[in-house]
Motif scaffolding. Structure first.
Motif, PDB file in Angstrom:
ATOM      1  N   PRO A   1      13.893  12.289  -0.678  1.00 18.17           N
ATOM      2  CA  PRO A   1      15.152  12.863  -1.156  1.00 18.17           C
ATOM      3  C   PRO A   1      16.134  13.000   0.011  1.00 18.17           C
ATOM      4  CG  PRO A   1      13.273  14.098  -1.983  1.00 18.17           C
ATOM      5  CD  PRO A   1      12.745  13.158  -0.946  1.00 18.17           C
ATOM      6  N   ARG A   2      17.422  12.791  -0.252  1.00 21.17           N
ATOM      7  CA  ARG A   2      18.415  12.798   0.822  1.00 21.17           C
ATOM      8  C   ARG A   2      18.518  14.143   1.528  1.00 21.17           C
ATOM      9  NH1 ARG A   2      22.715  10.396  -0.056  1.00 21.17           N
ATOM     10  NH2 ARG A   2      22.275   9.417  -2.062  1.00 21.17           N
ATOM     11  N   ARG A   3      18.067  15.210   0.875  1.00 21.65           N
ATOM     12  CA  ARG A   3      18.166  16.524   1.511  1.00 21.65           C
ATOM     13  C   ARG A   3      17.354  16.599   2.798  1.00 21.65           C
ATOM     14  NH1 ARG A   3      13.548  19.234   0.262  1.00 21.65           N
ATOM     15  NH2 ARG A   3      12.356  18.495  -1.545  1.00 21.65           N
ATOM     16  N   HIS A   4      16.319  15.750   2.910  1.00 20.44           N
ATOM     17  CA  HIS A   4      15.527  15.748   4.144  1.00 20.44           C
ATOM     18  C   HIS A   4      16.334  15.274   5.341  1.00 20.44           C
ATOM     19  CE1 HIS A   4      11.672  16.923   2.574  1.00 20.44           C
ATOM     20  NE2 HIS A   4      11.672  15.955   1.661  1.00 20.44           N
TER      21      HIS A   4
ATOM     22  N   LEU B   1       0.870  -1.173   0.000  1.00 17.02           N
ATOM     23  CA  LEU B   1       0.000   0.000   0.000  1.00 17.02           C
ATOM     24  C   LEU B   1       0.906   1.221   0.000  1.00 17.02           C
ATOM     25  CD1 LEU B   1      -2.744   1.487   0.445  1.00 17.02           C
ATOM     26  CD2 LEU B   1      -2.343   1.205   2.903  1.00 17.02           C
ATOM     27  N   VAL B   2       0.706   2.126  -0.990  1.00 18.26           N
ATOM     28  CA  VAL B   2       1.595   3.278  -1.158  1.00 18.26           C
ATOM     29  C   VAL B   2       0.776   4.560  -1.221  1.00 18.26           C
ATOM     30  CG1 VAL B   2       3.418   4.305  -2.569  1.00 18.26           C
ATOM     31  CG2 VAL B   2       3.164   1.818  -2.501  1.00 18.26           C
ATOM     32  N   PHE B   3       1.291   5.604  -0.573  1.00 19.64           N
ATOM     33  CA  PHE B   3       0.703   6.933  -0.768  1.00 19.64           C
ATOM     34  C   PHE B   3       1.820   7.969  -0.738  1.00 19.64           C
ATOM     35  CE2 PHE B   3       0.445   6.170   3.805  1.00 19.64           C
ATOM     36  CZ  PHE B   3       0.953   7.344   4.359  1.00 19.64           C
ATOM     37  N   ARG B   4       1.493   9.167  -1.232  1.00 15.74           N
ATOM     38  CA  ARG B   4       2.492  10.220  -1.377  1.00 15.74           C
ATOM     39  C   ARG B   4       2.098  11.443  -0.571  1.00 15.74           C
ATOM     40  NH1 ARG B   4       4.695  12.609  -7.190  1.00 15.74           N
ATOM     41  NH2 ARG B   4       6.090  14.200  -6.333  1.00 15.74           N
ATOM     42  N   VAL B   5       3.112  12.021   0.104  1.00 18.73           N
ATOM     43  CA  VAL B   5       2.924  13.285   0.822  1.00 18.73           C
ATOM     44  C   VAL B   5       4.033  14.230   0.359  1.00 18.73           C
ATOM     45  CG1 VAL B   5       2.761  14.423   3.058  1.00 18.73           C
ATOM     46  CG2 VAL B   5       1.991  12.053   2.817  1.00 18.73           C
ATOM     47  N   GLY B   6       3.720  15.127  -0.540  1.00 14.17           N
ATOM     48  CA  GLY B   6       4.732  16.002  -1.110  1.00 14.17           C
ATOM     49  C   GLY B   6       5.741  15.184  -1.897  1.00 14.17           C
ATOM     50  N   ASP B   7       7.029  15.291  -1.516  1.00 10.02           N
ATOM     51  CA  ASP B   7       8.057  14.524  -2.220  1.00 10.02           C
ATOM     52  C   ASP B   7       8.482  13.278  -1.440  1.00 10.02           C
ATOM     53  OD1 ASP B   7       9.351  15.757  -0.158  1.00 10.02           O
ATOM     54  OD2 ASP B   7      10.871  16.775  -1.390  1.00 10.02           O
TER      55      ASP B   7
END
Length: 278
Positions: A92-95, A7-13
């Motif tokens: 992303p690694r910047r987080h 089960l997958v969902f997206r929050v921003g990036d």
């Protein structure tokens, strides 16, 4: 048979996923041209259920329920999962730019309070998503990432999961050496005694030739010591005490391991080499 669900969902990036799988292996090379866009991503994974064993640029991890670990997708990753359920965060690694030290293969061990808090947040992601998906997810994801950074900087576990792997193996090895004369000593007995899966037990002893070979070699060493120290005792009785069904089987095994016969050892020939092996 392979079975899996996700089960997958997206929050921003940031992508969040909850997966289940039967026994499966996942491999990724950091220099692979395939999915090169993922090289700038970090995968955070929480083991909800099952066993996960992996190698991260040479570091060995042996993980179980309650552990949180990280994969830098620019690095080499080789994972084995056995009847596992996991929660994943792909970002992303910047987080995670605030994390000190190397990220690939880092673990927040289950014993720590910070890990338990982190796991509660990861579980909450899916509780909220299923109940009321939308903007309510963003602050939870941000809170989860902030706590993860604090956990990693506080715990400073660089490759220490390999210590956990070795501690578990050493505990089992010690138990085996203390119980060599028990006829029930074997994989099923060890699984029950240490509450681990068959697959995990096999992985622990893979680089030693396997669990069956390790037990057999330890029994051979102990039997030969007894014969050397007590030359008047029956070779057949000693062989039987350490799990060998007959003298012929035992003699063949001794010659294969030590290059001498049990009778040679009983007369004193080759004793030094036997005890060096022990």
């Amino acid at each position: 048979m392979l079975s899996a669900s996700m089960l997958v969902f997206r929050v921003g990036d940031v992508f969040a996923a909850r997966s289940t799988s039967s026994r499966v292996r996942y491999r990724r090379r950091g220099d692979s041209p395939v999915e090169r866009h993922l090289d700038e991503c970090i995968l955070v994974q929480f083991v909800v259920r099952g066993d996960v064993h992996g190698r991260f640029d040479g570091s060995v991890l042996d993980l179980g329920r309650g552990d949180v670990y990280l994969c830098d997708l620019a690095g080499d990753t080789d994972l084995w999962m056995d009847d596992a359920e996991q929660i994943h965060l792909l970002m992303p690694r910047r987080h995670l730019s605030g994390v000190k030290g190397k990220i690939h293969g880092r673990v927040v061990p289950r014993q720590s309070l910070s890990c338990r808090l982190l796991c509660e947040l990861l579980n909450r992601l899916f509780d909220v998503e299923l109940a009321a998906p939308g903007e309510r997810m963003k602050p939870i994801v941000e809170e989860t990432i902030e706590l993860l950074i604090r956990c990693l900087n506080h715990e400073s576990h660089h490759g220490s999961p390999s210590d956990s792997f070795e501690r578990t193996r050493q505990a089992i090895m010690g138990y085996i050496r203390e119980n060599l004369s028990r006829p029930e000593l074997g994989t099923e007995h060890l699984q029950k005694t240490f509450a681990i899966s068959r697959a995990k037990l096999y992985r622990l002893f893979a680089d030693l030739g396997g669990i069956h070979r390790y037990i057999r070699d330890q029994r051979l060493d102990a039997a030969l010591r007894d014969i050397c120290r007590h030359p008047k005792q029956s070779i057949a009785a000693t062989a039987h005490r350490y799990g060998f069904s007959n003298s012929r089987q035992f003699q063949r095994a001794v010659r294969a391991r030590f290059g001498i016969t049990a009778r040679d050892a009983r007369t004193g020939w080759g004793i030094d080499s036997i005890f060096k092996k022990g």
